[in-house]
Scaffold this active site. Structure first.
Site, PDB file in Angstrom:
ATOM      1  N   HIS A   9      -7.665  -1.422  12.253  1.00 53.20           N
ATOM      2  CA  HIS A   9      -6.628  -0.941  11.585  1.00 53.20           C
ATOM      3  C   HIS A   9      -5.011  -1.303  12.300  1.00 53.20           C
ATOM      4  O   HIS A   9      -4.806  -0.587  13.334  1.00 53.20           O
ATOM      5  CB  HIS A   9      -6.540   0.706  11.510  1.00 53.20           C
ATOM      6  CG  HIS A   9      -5.404   1.540  10.795  1.00 53.20           C
ATOM      7  ND1 HIS A   9      -5.728   2.433  10.045  1.00 53.20           N
ATOM      8  CD2 HIS A   9      -4.148   1.092  10.517  1.00 53.20           C
ATOM      9  CE1 HIS A   9      -4.564   3.128   9.484  1.00 53.20           C
ATOM     10  NE2 HIS A   9      -3.765   1.917   9.662  1.00 53.20           N
ATOM     11  N   HIS A  11      -1.413  -3.150  11.681  1.00 50.09           N
ATOM     12  CA  HIS A  11      -0.458  -3.680  10.714  1.00 50.09           C
ATOM     13  C   HIS A  11       0.426  -4.834  11.675  1.00 50.09           C
ATOM     14  O   HIS A  11       1.035  -4.512  12.621  1.00 50.09           O
ATOM     15  CB  HIS A  11       0.584  -2.808  10.295  1.00 50.09           C
ATOM     16  CG  HIS A  11       0.054  -1.625   9.361  1.00 50.09           C
ATOM     17  ND1 HIS A  11       0.025  -1.521   8.291  1.00 50.09           N
ATOM     18  CD2 HIS A  11      -0.562  -0.658   9.811  1.00 50.09           C
ATOM     19  CE1 HIS A  11      -0.730  -0.648   7.726  1.00 50.09           C
ATOM     20  NE2 HIS A  11      -0.992   0.213   8.670  1.00 50.09           N
ATOM     21  N   HIS A 189      -5.754   3.093   3.276  1.00 51.31           N
ATOM     22  CA  HIS A 189      -4.969   4.345   3.764  1.00 51.31           C
ATOM     23  C   HIS A 189      -5.276   5.605   2.798  1.00 51.31           C
ATOM     24  O   HIS A 189      -4.773   5.413   1.558  1.00 51.31           O
ATOM     25  CB  HIS A 189      -3.571   4.304   3.980  1.00 51.31           C
ATOM     26  CG  HIS A 189      -3.082   3.081   5.195  1.00 51.31           C
ATOM     27  ND1 HIS A 189      -3.736   1.910   5.403  1.00 51.31           N
ATOM     28  CD2 HIS A 189      -2.596   3.409   6.370  1.00 51.31           C
ATOM     29  CE1 HIS A 189      -3.158   1.341   6.469  1.00 51.31           C
ATOM     30  NE2 HIS A 189      -2.495   2.209   6.944  1.00 51.31           N
ATOM     31  N   GLU A 192      -4.194  10.486   5.522  1.00 49.09           N
ATOM     32  CA  GLU A 192      -3.239  10.317   6.834  1.00 49.09           C
ATOM     33  C   GLU A 192      -2.226  11.506   6.693  1.00 49.09           C
ATOM     34  O   GLU A 192      -2.304  12.768   7.415  1.00 49.09           O
ATOM     35  CB  GLU A 192      -2.326   9.208   6.871  1.00 49.09           C
ATOM     36  CG  GLU A 192      -1.325   8.975   8.357  1.00 49.09           C
ATOM     37  CD  GLU A 192      -0.475   7.726   8.255  1.00 49.09           C
ATOM     38  OE1 GLU A 192      -0.379   7.162   6.982  1.00 49.09           O
ATOM     39  OE2 GLU A 192      -0.188   7.415   9.182  1.00 49.09           O
ATOM     40  N   ASP A 270      -2.761   0.785  14.820  1.00 51.70           N
ATOM     41  CA  ASP A 270      -1.965   0.854  13.421  1.00 51.70           C
ATOM     42  C   ASP A 270      -0.669  -0.092  13.735  1.00 51.70           C
ATOM     43  O   ASP A 270      -0.608  -0.838  13.531  1.00 51.70           O
ATOM     44  CB  ASP A 270      -1.383   2.614  13.670  1.00 51.70           C
ATOM     45  CG  ASP A 270      -1.245   3.037  11.912  1.00 51.70           C
ATOM     46  OD1 ASP A 270      -1.347   2.020  11.330  1.00 51.70           O
ATOM     47  OD2 ASP A 270      -0.763   4.193  11.866  1.00 51.70           O
ATOM     48  N   ASP A 271       0.416   0.746  14.597  1.00 53.69           N
ATOM     49  CA  ASP A 271       1.832  -0.057  14.808  1.00 53.69           C
ATOM     50  C   ASP A 271       2.150   0.143  16.136  1.00 53.69           C
ATOM     51  O   ASP A 271       2.798   0.870  16.567  1.00 53.69           O
ATOM     52  CB  ASP A 271       2.682   0.510  13.785  1.00 53.69           C
ATOM     53  CG  ASP A 271       2.307   0.395  12.549  1.00 53.69           C
ATOM     54  OD1 ASP A 271       2.541  -0.604  11.742  1.00 53.69           O
ATOM     55  OD2 ASP A 271       1.801   1.597  12.068  1.00 53.69           O
TER      56      ASP A 271
HETATM   57  N1  HPA Z   1       0.474   4.460   7.225  1.00 54.71           N
HETATM   58  C1  HPA Z   1       1.164   3.893   6.167  1.00 54.71           C
HETATM   59  N2  HPA Z   1       1.775   2.850   5.963  1.00 54.71           N
HETATM   60  C2  HPA Z   1       1.768   2.110   6.966  1.00 54.71           C
HETATM   61  C3  HPA Z   1       1.555   2.593   8.191  1.00 54.71           C
HETATM   62  C4  HPA Z   1       0.943   3.849   8.370  1.00 54.71           C
HETATM   63  O1  HPA Z   1       0.358   4.412   9.371  1.00 54.71           O
HETATM   64  N3  HPA Z   1       1.932   1.642   9.201  1.00 54.71           N
HETATM   65  C5  HPA Z   1       2.620   0.605   8.522  1.00 54.71           C
HETATM   66  N4  HPA Z   1       2.503   0.842   7.163  1.00 54.71           N
HETATM   67 ZN    ZN Z   2      -1.671   2.296   8.931  1.00 52.80          ZN
END
Ligand code: HPA
Ligand code: ZN
Length: 328
Positions: A9, A11, A189, A192, A270-271
């Site tokens: 996971h 991006h 996703h 969340e 994630d990021d």
């Molecule tokens: N959630 C949804 N979209 C996203 C995320 C995330 O954590 N990171 C980059 N796009």
């Molecule tokens: Zn994500």
């Protein structure tokens, strides 16, 4: 070195560190609305998913050429390798680039340039996952899916990201059916910020093989039972959950409860440029904040390879590395 792991996971646009953002802005003659990398970093204070997405999409302005995408991916792979990542399944958001006039071929060829040398340069095997922006229309998702068709040989799976609440998986039934027809894996996703119902939809309407985030499954015992029964992997992102205020503090993160419930949980970043750490940093953070012993950490690493889209022989070789790892 941190335990060998797969990152599932991630991006790629979320790996854009301020230093690289300024370097690419200079290279492309783009003015950023921040004077220094320090000033930009100070903007990384988020109240929810949308407040992060606003900055995430704005900074993508610096990504223009194949070489920009190659440099972005190569920088991520170098950082990931330092943190024990041996296999990475990398999301990208083609619509966020085509809307700015960047061709999907530029994005994919650029990323592929870095990924093609990743095993040799960084010791990391890779896959690419093309995500649909769920706050755009179902028609737009279908259009980008068709535009990507010439590149399906490079793409392993489709995913679904961006603003979750109000954009349920059911909106994307048609394009996920087309992806299944094309022989692509499917992830999304869900859970969340969105409710458990979105996880049910992702499973039952989109046919996803993995759920990204999925932490809100813990509110629905029947859903947990289903996810445990089918051993559907969940790609959990602990530092992200805290930064986007899905969870108040790391000490209150549901990860231990998820493991105890028998869910196939993995830990991911994630990021990482925005949320305070790469894959190994996330492992270290949960080790320090939560009651997870070495066995639990090894389970998380093992799960990451179990959940990966890998051939079995390669998977077994990675799993042997996990078993051989010495926490010291
Ligand atoms: N959630 C949804 N979209 C996203 C995320 C995330 O954590 N990171 C980059 N796009
Ligand atoms: Zn994500």
């Amino acid at each position: 070195m941190s335990i060998p792991k797969a990152e599932l996971h991630l991006h790629i646009e979320g790996t854009l560190e301020p230093e690289l953002a300024f370097a690419l802005a200079a290279r492309n003659g783009i003015e950023l609305p921040y004077a220094t990398t320090g000033e930009l970093r100070r903007a990384y204070s988020f109240s929810d998913l949308q407040s992060f997405l606003d900055l995430y999409y704005a900074l993508m302005a610096v990504l223009r050429t194949e070489q920009d995408f190659a440099d972005l991916a190569d920088a991520y792979l170098a950082r990931a390798a330092e943190q024990g990542v041996r296999h990475a399944e990398i999301f990208f958001d083609p619509q966020a680039h085509t809307v700015r006039g960047i061709g999907i071929g530029t994005v994919i060829e650029g990323l592929a340039r870095a990924l093609d040398s990743s095993e040799e340069r960084h010791g990391i095997s890779t896959r690419l996952i093309m995500c649909f922006l769920r706050d755009e229309s179902a028609e737009s998702a279908m259009e980008i899916f068709e535009a990507a068709r010439p590149f399906f040989g490079r793409i392993s799976a489709v995913g679904l990201d961006s603003a979750e609440v109000g954009n349920p998986p059911s909106k994307f039934r048609e394009v996920y059916a087309a992806a299944a027809e094309a022989g692509l894996h499917r992830v999304a996703h869900a859970g969340e910020e969105g409710p458990p119902a979105y996880i049910w939809e992702a499973l039952d309407l989109l046919g996803v093989e993995r759920v990204d985030h999925g932490i809100r499954c813990m509110e629905d015992p029947a859903l947990v039972e289903r996810l445990v029964r089918d051993q559907v992997p969940l790609t959990v992102c602990p530092l992200s959950n805290v930064r986007l205020r899905c969870v108040d503090t790391l000490a209150e993160h549901p990860l231990p409860a998820m493991l105890d419930a028998g869910l196939l949980v993995t830990v991911n970043s994630d990021d990482p440029a925005y949320f305070g750490g790469y894959a190994g940093d996330n492992f270290d953070a949960v080790r320090d904040a939560l009651p997870l012993d070495a066995d639990a950490l090894r389970t998380l690493a093992r799960n990451s390879f179990r959940a990966a889209f890998l051939d079995d022989a390669v998977r077994e070789a990675y799993l042997a590395e996990v078993e051989a790892y010495d926490f010291g």
